[in-house]
Design a protein around this motif. Structure first.
Motif, PDB file in Angstrom:
ATOM      1  N   ASP A 233       0.845  -1.202   0.000  1.00 58.39           N
ATOM      2  CA  ASP A 233       0.000   0.000   0.000  1.00 58.39           C
ATOM      3  C   ASP A 233       0.877   1.249   0.000  1.00 58.39           C
ATOM      4  O   ASP A 233       0.561   2.256  -0.638  1.00 58.39           O
ATOM      5  CB  ASP A 233      -0.907   0.019   1.232  1.00 58.39           C
TER       6      ASP A 233
ATOM      7  N   LYS B 203      -5.555  -6.100  -5.312  1.00 57.15           N
ATOM      8  CA  LYS B 203      -5.511  -4.648  -5.475  1.00 57.15           C
ATOM      9  C   LYS B 203      -5.657  -4.259  -6.946  1.00 57.15           C
ATOM     10  O   LYS B 203      -6.348  -3.290  -7.282  1.00 57.15           O
ATOM     11  CB  LYS B 203      -4.203  -4.095  -4.913  1.00 57.15           C
TER      12      LYS B 203
ATOM     13  N   GLY C 156      -4.550  -3.043  -0.055  1.00 50.13           N
ATOM     14  CA  GLY C 156      -3.620  -4.153   0.041  1.00 50.13           C
ATOM     15  C   GLY C 156      -3.622  -4.793   1.414  1.00 50.13           C
ATOM     16  O   GLY C 156      -3.625  -6.020   1.544  1.00 50.13           O
TER      17      GLY C 156
END
Length: 418
Positions: free
Chosen positions: A94, A145, A360
């Protein structure tokens, strides 16, 4: 002449800048199906390799005279390595996206499959499944993602397409093991290396799109702002806990089916190993179909109602399963697969919308917890089967979907199709 060139160049730059803004809006609101299909196909190949582990249990048990406890430990090691790293990898990516990390994942799985095919004992099998588990822990957070980013707002549909690949791979794995491994021997598991090589090629192309998409997001941050739900921090925490309990009920039950359904059929109905694999294929194939339904219906009617139906709605059929004959066992397995599989996409997207900006980490947490519960369930149920019987295991597990009643305590996010 020089002035004319400057004017033309300036005009081209302005045109290009004008093209970039609509492109950002289009990407934010348009579902990118080629990428969804590519990441789904990669998920298919990844989970097909994973399914080879549980599908080969009867072969491994016969070759090495393993107990049910050892079979459970093999699954536990795989599921542990496939789960414990996922939230950390998701949280890291992320903050530091790695568009090509999927390829590293496939290399781990490739090496693990080779070692599993040519294992020489219990310890080497544990190492092999651990490597495949590590590959899974790297693959799922980033792949999920990508599905989220390519959804164009149809997040349930996108996750369902992604999950459809995984469930399809899980269904195909046992079929291939029945056709090319059971008749010819454990070494033929090495054929699954071809899947890893194909996945590497597909994921290289997917990584190129992902990298370009991340660059566009960085340039057009305002276009990709995500709304936060109007919930207190405590309400969000409680909601996440409820979702994790639902994951527990779903994946403990799935552990009984994936790891021990073949043994249950062999013990109760005296079918062959190959016949038992085809019944497992029926269950997993039905689960693949249910996955696609769950996400799209969640977009249309709201995630909460789909979560409720997919967990609690399975209970009547799981409670009947231990008392059915062989024909109705196949029918009930298909029905259970369709209904219970519709839960995960709805649960995952619900959680992602609870915690926007942490896609994520959320994906890693829920995929990881799902794998962990599956592994823990397999180990505990294996020990229970050794001390009682595999039929008793199915009688106990039939009550797990009743936990779906706690869905009533989830807040309604009003997340219908946009």
């Amino acid at each position: 002449m020089l002035l004319l060139c400057k004017i033309i160049s300036s005009g081209m730059n302005n045109t290009l800048e004008q093209a970039i803004a609509p492109s950002a809006k289009e990407i934010a609101n348009k579902t990118v199906f080629p990428i969804l299909f590519a990441i789904s196909f990669s998920h298919f190949l990844n989970d097909m390799m994973q399914a080879a582990i549980s599908s080969a249990y009867p072969i491994l048990k016969a070759n090495y005279t393993f107990s049910f406890t050892q079979i459970g430990m093999i699954t536990f090691v795989f599921q542990l390595t496939a789960s414990i790293l996922q939230p950390f990898i998701g949280n890291y990516t992320d903050k530091n996206p790695k568009p090509y990390s999927f390829i590293i994942a496939m290399v781990f799985s490739l090496v693990g499959i080779i070692l599993l095919a040519y294992s020489f004992g219990f310890e080497s099998i544990l190492v092999a499944v651990a490597l495949i588990g590590i590959g899974s822990s790297i693959f799922h957070p980033e792949a999920s993602k990508v599905a989220y980013y390519a959804s164009g707002g149809k997040r349930g549909l996108a996750q369902s397409i992604f999950q459809l690949g995984g469930n399809g791979g899980s269904a195909t794995g046992p079929l291939l093991v029945a056709l090319i491994v059971a008749p010819f021997g454990q070494h033929n598991l090495a054929w699954f290396v071809v899947a890893a090589l194909i996945a590497i090629v597909v994921l290289l192309k997917t990584g190129n799109w992902y990298k370009a998409h991340l660059q566009l997001r960085a340039k057009s941050k305002a276009t990709f702002v995500e709304a936060k739900p109007a919930l207190s921090k405590n309400k969000v925490i409680v909601s996440v806990i409820i979702l994790l309990v639902l994951i527990f009920s779903k994946y403990f039950y799935l552990a009984s089916m994936v790891s021990y359904f073949t043994f249950y059929l062999i013990d109760k109905f005296h079918v062959s190993v190959q016949q038992s694999q085809f019944y497992l294929f029926i269950f997993l194939g039905s689960a693949a179909a249910g996955t696609l339904l769950g996400g799209s219906l969640g977009d249309k009617f709201g995630r909460k109602i789909i979560i409720w139906i997919s967990i609690l709605g399975t209970a009547p059929f799981t409670l009947l399963l231990p008392y059915a004959n062989l024909f109705w066992t196949g029918v009930l397995a298909a029905v259970i697969g369709v209904i219970i599989a519709s839960a995960f996409s709805a649960i995952l997207v619900y959680a992602q919308e609870l915690l926007p900006g942490k896609i994520g980490m959320v994906s890693g947490l829920f995929f990881g917890f799902a794998f962990g519960m599956g592994g823990l369930g397999s180990a505990l149920l294996g020990a229970l089967a050794d001390h009682t019987s595999v039929r008793y295991v199915f009688s106990v597990c039939s009550f797990l979907p009743l936990l779906g009643i706690i869905t009533a305590f989830l807040p309604d996010l009003k997340n219908k199709k946009q």
